[in-house]
Design an enzyme around this catalytic site. Structure first.
Site, PDB file in Angstrom:
ATOM      1  N   PRO A 197       0.786  -1.230   0.000  1.00  0.00           N
ATOM      2  CA  PRO A 197       0.000   0.000   0.000  1.00  0.00           C
ATOM      3  C   PRO A 197       0.822   1.286   0.000  1.00  0.00           C
ATOM      4  O   PRO A 197       0.260   2.366  -0.106  1.00  0.00           O
ATOM      5  CB  PRO A 197      -0.804  -0.115   1.297  1.00  0.00           C
ATOM      6  CG  PRO A 197       0.106  -0.887   2.204  1.00  0.00           C
ATOM      7  CD  PRO A 197       0.813  -1.878   1.329  1.00  0.00           C
ATOM      8  N   ASP A 212       3.195   1.271 -11.694  1.00  0.00           N
ATOM      9  CA  ASP A 212       1.852   1.838 -11.732  1.00  0.00           C
ATOM     10  C   ASP A 212       1.761   3.136 -10.930  1.00  0.00           C
ATOM     11  O   ASP A 212       2.659   3.486 -10.159  1.00  0.00           O
ATOM     12  CB  ASP A 212       0.843   0.837 -11.162  1.00  0.00           C
ATOM     13  CG  ASP A 212       0.483  -0.245 -12.162  1.00  0.00           C
ATOM     14  OD1 ASP A 212       0.754  -0.058 -13.360  1.00  0.00           O
ATOM     15  OD2 ASP A 212      -0.074  -1.276 -11.734  1.00  0.00           O
ATOM     16  N   LYS A 229      -2.282   3.810 -14.541  1.00  0.00           N
ATOM     17  CA  LYS A 229      -3.634   4.172 -14.962  1.00  0.00           C
ATOM     18  C   LYS A 229      -4.319   4.894 -13.810  1.00  0.00           C
ATOM     19  O   LYS A 229      -4.326   4.424 -12.680  1.00  0.00           O
ATOM     20  CB  LYS A 229      -4.446   2.934 -15.338  1.00  0.00           C
ATOM     21  CG  LYS A 229      -3.906   2.186 -16.560  1.00  0.00           C
ATOM     22  CD  LYS A 229      -4.770   0.973 -16.832  1.00  0.00           C
ATOM     23  CE  LYS A 229      -4.334   0.263 -18.093  1.00  0.00           C
ATOM     24  NZ  LYS A 229      -2.965  -0.292 -17.962  1.00  0.00           N
ATOM     25  N   MET A 243     -12.137   1.391  -5.548  1.00  0.00           N
ATOM     26  CA  MET A 243     -12.485   2.339  -6.617  1.00  0.00           C
ATOM     27  C   MET A 243     -13.959   2.731  -6.607  1.00  0.00           C
ATOM     28  O   MET A 243     -14.608   2.780  -7.659  1.00  0.00           O
ATOM     29  CB  MET A 243     -12.097   1.738  -7.985  1.00  0.00           C
ATOM     30  CG  MET A 243     -10.609   1.464  -8.111  1.00  0.00           C
ATOM     31  SD  MET A 243     -10.176   0.531  -9.597  1.00  0.00           S
ATOM     32  CE  MET A 243     -10.676  -1.144  -9.109  1.00  0.00           C
TER      33      MET A 243
END
Length: 494
Positions: free
Chosen positions: A10, A33, A54, A163
């Protein structure tokens, strides 16, 4: 040779697995990422790094192209690490990337990481399961709530939703339609394990408003279920004394690990901003001549870990070794001492405070008349030690072992606005000088300043700045204690 899909956890570097760290350190190419641990990337200064992340509406590369990049670098004979945030196989598209590698006949290995859901649960005080409240848990993506059949998971005791912030109202409506009560407990944890972590607790009906009022945004994990209410009592991380405090570290990363670890354990967020680069001396002539005369020295004094490393490297390239040293060894500060002890060399004298004056005082009872002393140090260094030793009758040879320069590649700009630092730490006059050259004087206005000792404080005063605190003792641990003891203020009225 394989391609490694590595979970970086994390964000807290202490949660990186040992295997992940080893692979990152040996990587030649890293594709990382948006939420991959930035601290983990620091373990691979030698690697070629490519951002392929992304975000919600910003994809650096299409997914297929990421697979092609991994394959191309592997075919070029490179050691490739695909660095993912959290765990590669839990909403990290790791499965898709492994399929691409398998189709191309590329061997691969997956290294699990601590999922952000597990981290948010543990650091937010929200147990995923609990004997009294939850015996089932479901992990779901809330990226497109309308495309998912929420009846499949709505009755799980605990829901962990990835998300889900941007589509919260649509998500909440879908959960209510699937039978979840509007007044049931809900919570959100943003930036889990980071110094900026924030946890809010509400109900399914009110969590959207609560997040908006608290400024909670992505990245966040949403929790639904009675265990969410336990955060009121079990959220240990946000109660740490320095939680939410942002501290800039200007020292070399390799020499600041202990201070960073201590600050993180107190809840602070560390911002690396190294303003020093260690490079070879302009000439090795003086150091080589001193190495050729090693048996003649009675004392060798090291003033920094950098001096120890430079001496060790040059000694290894010379015809000589530690068997030629008959001198007693002195070191300034615990870090310098540990650098010497890592080579199985015992230190005869070491004041704990990281200032030259402390060494001079410590040598007060040493008979120095007629003694020959070697000081391998930076090209530009204070004259305090050699002057004091010469005054007592010693013959002192000061040799340039390395140079202390501003970094050739400047560090990334310091964060601004709500993410601006609360503290900037300085461990030497060089860090003050180089910081001002790189960041400018305005970067020190309206921020707390921590100095390691009087010499560094004097350098700050010469540039028109007063340190907020000065370490006592004059060590990096002293800096941490000084910051901890200073009263918390509301971010300097920013």
């Amino acid at each position: 040779m394989k391609v490694y899909l590595v979970g970086s956890g994390p964000g807290d570097p202490d949660l990186l697995t040992l295997k992940a760290k080893r692979l990152i350190e040996s990587a030649e190419v890293i594709l990382y990422d948006h939420l991959a641990s930035q601290a983990a990337l620091e373990f691979a200064p030698q690697a070629e790094k490519h951002y392929v992340g992304k975000r919600r509406d910003d994809h650096a590369f299409p997914q297929a192209e990421i697979g092609e990049m991994m394959i191309a670098y592997w075919r070029a004979g490179k050691r490739v690490v695909r660095l993912k945030g959290g765990d590669p196989f839990l909403f990290g598209r790791g499965g898709e990337e492994c399929e691409a590698l398998a189709a191309a006949g590329v061997p691969f290995e997956v290294v699990p990481g601590v999922s952000s859901a597990f981290a948010a649960s543990a650091y937010g005080g929200i147990p995923l399961t609990h004997r009294d409240y939850s015996s089932s848990v479901a992990f779901v993506t809330g990226h497109h709530p309308a495309s998912f059949d929420w009846h499949k998971v709505a009755q799980a005791d605990t829901l962990a939703v990835f998300m889900g912030v941007y589509h919260y109202e649509e998500l909440a409506e879908a959960l209510r339609a699937a039978g979840r009560a509007g007044d049931s407990a809900a919570a959100a944890v943003t930036w889990a394990t980071h110094g900026r972590q924030r946890t809010v607790v509400a109900t399914l009906d009110t969590l959207g408003i609560t997040m908006a009022e608290a400024g909670v945004g992505s990245p966040a994990i949403l929790f639904f279920g009675e265990v969410a209410n336990l955060a009121h009592r079990l959220n240990w991380f946000e109660r740490l004394p320095l939680h939410g405090v942002r501290v800039v570290i200007t020292r070399l990363r390799a020499q600041s690990e202990e201070m960073e670890a201590a600050l993180r354990q107190l809840g602070a967020e560390c911002i690396p901003y190294p303003v020093i680069e260690i490079v070879p001396p302009a000439s090795y002539a003086a150091l080589d001549e001193a190495l050729a005369q090693l048996p003649a020295y009675d004392w060798i004094v090291f003033t920094s870990a950098n001096g120890v490393e430079a001496f060790r490297e040059r000694l290894a390239l010379s015809p000589h070794d530690w068997r030629h040293v008959r001198a007693k060894l002195a070191a300034i500060g615990s870090v310098t001492k540990r650098a010497m002890e890592s080579m199985a060399v015992k230190v005869d004298l070491c004041p704990e405070e990281y200032v030259a004056e402390s060494l001079v005082l410590a040598m007060g009872g040493v008979a120095l008349a007629g003694q020959r002393v070697l000081l391998p140090q930076a090209a530009v260094a204070r004259d305090t030690i050699p002057a004091a030793l010469r005054q007592r009758g010693a013959q002192v040879d000061v040799v340039e072992a390395y140079r202390n320069l501003p970094p050739r590649t400047p560090p990334a700009a310091l964060p601004q606005g709500d993410d601006a630092p609360d503290w900037i730490t300085f461990t030497s006059p060089s860090t003050v000088k180089n910081f001002l050259a790189l960041a400018g004087a305005d970067a020190l206005r309206g921020v707390n300043i921590a100095s390691i000792g009087p010499v560094t404080s004097e350098a700050l005063r010469k540039h028109g700045f007063l340190p907020t605190v000065e370490a006592d003792p004059h060590t990096t641990s002293g800096i941490v204690h000084a910051i901890l003891a200073h009263p918390r203020t509301p971010r300097n009225n920013r």
